[in-house]
Motif scaffolding. Structure first.
Motif, PDB file in Angstrom:
ATOM      1  N   MET A  48       0.836  -1.203   0.000  1.00 26.67           N
ATOM      2  CA  MET A  48       0.000   0.000   0.000  1.00 26.67           C
ATOM      3  C   MET A  48       0.863   1.242   0.000  1.00 26.67           C
ATOM      4  N   CYS A  49       0.213   2.357  -0.303  1.00 25.10           N
ATOM      5  CA  CYS A  49       0.915   3.615  -0.383  1.00 25.10           C
ATOM      6  C   CYS A  49      -0.108   4.729  -0.204  1.00 25.10           C
ATOM      7  N   GLY A  50      -0.055   5.392   0.943  1.00 24.93           N
ATOM      8  CA  GLY A  50      -1.082   6.378   1.290  1.00 24.93           C
ATOM      9  C   GLY A  50      -1.027   7.635   0.451  1.00 24.93           C
ATOM     10  N   ASN A  51       0.164   8.238   0.341  1.00 26.70           N
ATOM     11  CA  ASN A  51       0.282   9.433  -0.508  1.00 26.70           C
ATOM     12  C   ASN A  51       0.046   9.055  -1.958  1.00 26.70           C
ATOM     13  N   TRP A 101      11.963   7.093   7.382  1.00 28.57           N
ATOM     14  CA  TRP A 101      12.850   6.341   6.494  1.00 28.57           C
ATOM     15  C   TRP A 101      11.981   5.243   5.894  1.00 28.57           C
ATOM     16  N   GLU A 102      11.739   5.306   4.576  1.00 25.11           N
ATOM     17  CA  GLU A 102      10.839   4.337   3.964  1.00 25.11           C
ATOM     18  C   GLU A 102      11.563   3.092   3.485  1.00 25.11           C
ATOM     19  N   ARG A 103      10.936   1.968   3.770  1.00 27.35           N
ATOM     20  CA  ARG A 103      11.377   0.707   3.182  1.00 27.35           C
ATOM     21  C   ARG A 103      11.422   0.855   1.658  1.00 27.35           C
ATOM     22  N   CYS A 135       4.974  10.310   4.176  1.00 24.50           N
ATOM     23  CA  CYS A 135       4.527   8.930   4.030  1.00 24.50           C
ATOM     24  C   CYS A 135       3.122   8.843   4.605  1.00 24.50           C
ATOM     25  N   GLY A 136       2.153   8.556   3.752  1.00 30.17           N
ATOM     26  CA  GLY A 136       0.757   8.540   4.177  1.00 30.17           C
ATOM     27  C   GLY A 136       0.434   7.383   5.102  1.00 30.17           C
ATOM     28  N   THR A 137       0.832   6.170   4.695  1.00 31.79           N
ATOM     29  CA  THR A 137       0.606   5.030   5.584  1.00 31.79           C
ATOM     30  C   THR A 137       1.359   5.250   6.899  1.00 31.79           C
TER      31      THR A 137
HETATM   32  O1  ZDP Z   1       5.902   0.032   2.508  1.00 36.64           O
HETATM   33  C1  ZDP Z   1       6.735   0.494   1.738  1.00 36.64           C
HETATM   34  O2  ZDP Z   1       7.604  -0.213   1.200  1.00 36.64           O
HETATM   35  C2  ZDP Z   1       6.665   1.991   1.425  1.00 36.64           C
HETATM   36  N1  ZDP Z   1       7.900   2.474   0.903  1.00 36.64           N
HETATM   37  C3  ZDP Z   1       5.541   2.174   0.448  1.00 36.64           C
HETATM   38  C4  ZDP Z   1       5.246   3.605   0.131  1.00 36.64           C
HETATM   39  C5  ZDP Z   1       4.520   4.287   1.277  1.00 36.64           C
HETATM   40  C6  ZDP Z   1       4.179   5.717   0.957  1.00 36.64           C
HETATM   41  N2  ZDP Z   1       5.227   6.635   1.205  1.00 36.64           N
HETATM   42  C7  ZDP Z   1       2.934   6.198   1.665  1.00 36.64           C
HETATM   43  O3  ZDP Z   1       2.639   7.381   1.525  1.00 36.64           O
HETATM   44  O4  ZDP Z   1       2.217   5.429   2.292  1.00 36.64           O
HETATM   45  C8  ZDP Z   1       3.903   5.890  -0.452  1.00 36.64           C
END
Ligand code: ZDP
Length: 281
Positions: free
Chosen positions: A74-77, A214-216, A224-226
């Motif tokens: 998933m990706c919130g933004n 710090w995003e995976r 990062c939205g999530t």
């Molecule tokens: O979980 C992951 O591997 C994140 N890098 C996914 C992207 C998350 C994001 N930044 C968000 O906004 O939720 C797009």
């Protein structure tokens, strides 16, 4: 082959969007997505998002590749950007529209307001260690205020999944954290078998948190939205924040509500078109 794209950003978390409505297979491979995301050799972005045909219950399906080519759930933004992109494809710019989107984290529902903000029903947070996943604690326990050693230091962390894994640490001063060095050590720590997104959170007030991420698979990003959703859930679980809360990120603010009625998390924020173009794949 030349492929058309649109570049969108939500609070500076930027994505390359591809109209993939004609096929269930993403138009480019993960290694091409890595090239496209490169800020010197490519278009530049934190990820590539594909708008695929919907399933029986949904309008469209979202798939996303991180800038390292890995595929998050998933990706919130990104889903706010995707909603705006779809509205443009459908000629519904400036209208109030809602879409049901299939993701690897279940059905997510973004709603565009006519003035431009997007509110997203992000679903229910997953709190058990096995769901995150993490080996911190026993599989069917919540992971709240657990200590973990990272880089020779003990940290108190709370873990939440919004479909993708997040590990939050509350700190005195989020800006003082050396994110580029400590972030990857959290991301790849053996207690996170799927790796993890990593957030450092400072409580300004119970209804206002400051967070750096710090995003995976993507490293330091502006938002990062999530992660903002997971941060508020962690704030509530640890008694540090309200259920309705503003999260300030380097790229700007998101408004998050963890509803007491339906246990779902709602995220409101912007998403804007930056430019369109085409690139070869
Ligand atoms: O979980 C992951 O591997 C994140 N890098 C996914 C992207 C998350 C994001 N930044 C968000 O906004 O939720 C797009």
């Amino acid at each position: 082959m030349s492929i058309a794209f649109s570049k969108y950003q939500g609070l500076g978390n930027d994505f390359i969007l591809i109209d993939n409505r004609h096929s269930d297979t993403p138009a480019i491979e993960p290694d091409e997505a890595m090239m496209w995301c490169d800020r010197h050799f490519g278009i530049g972005g934190d990820g590539v998002i594909f708008v695929l045909p919907g399933t029986a219950d949904t309008d469209y399906t979202m798939r996303i590749f991180n800038s390292d080519g890995s595929e998050p759930e998933m990706c919130g933004n990104g889903i706010r950007c995707m909603a705006k992109f779809i509205a443009a494809l459908e000629g519904k710019t400036d209208l109030a529209v809602t879409y049901k989107i299939q993701t690897l984290a279940g059905i997510i529902t973004p709603e565009i307001f006519p003035e431009g903000q997007v509110r997203v029903d992000m679903g229910e947070p997953r709190l058990l260690a096995a769901e995150i996943p993490t080996t911190l604690g026993t599989p069917d326990d919540k992971v709240v205020d657990r200590s973990v050693e990272v880089d020779g230091k003990s940290w108190t962390v709370t873990c939440v999944s919004m479909g993708n894994p997040h590990c939050m640490t509350f700190v005195e001063d989020a800006n003082a954290i050396p994110l580029a060095t400590i972030g990857p050590k959290f991301e790849c720590h053996p207690v996170f078998p799927q790796r993890t997104n990593t957030e450092f959170v400072q409580v300004i007030r119970p209804d206002y948190l400051r967070m750096r991420v710090w995003e995976r698979g993507a490293g330091i990003t502006l938002a990062c939205g999530t992660g903002a959703c997971a941060t508020v859930v962690a704030g509530v679980l640890t008694g540090k924040s309200d259920r309705n809360c503003t999260v300030e990120l380097p790229g700007g603010c998101l408004y998050i509500e963890w509803s007491i009625e339906d246990n779902r998390v709602y995220m409101t924020g912007p998403a804007e078109l930056v430019f369109t173009g085409s690139a070869s794949a």
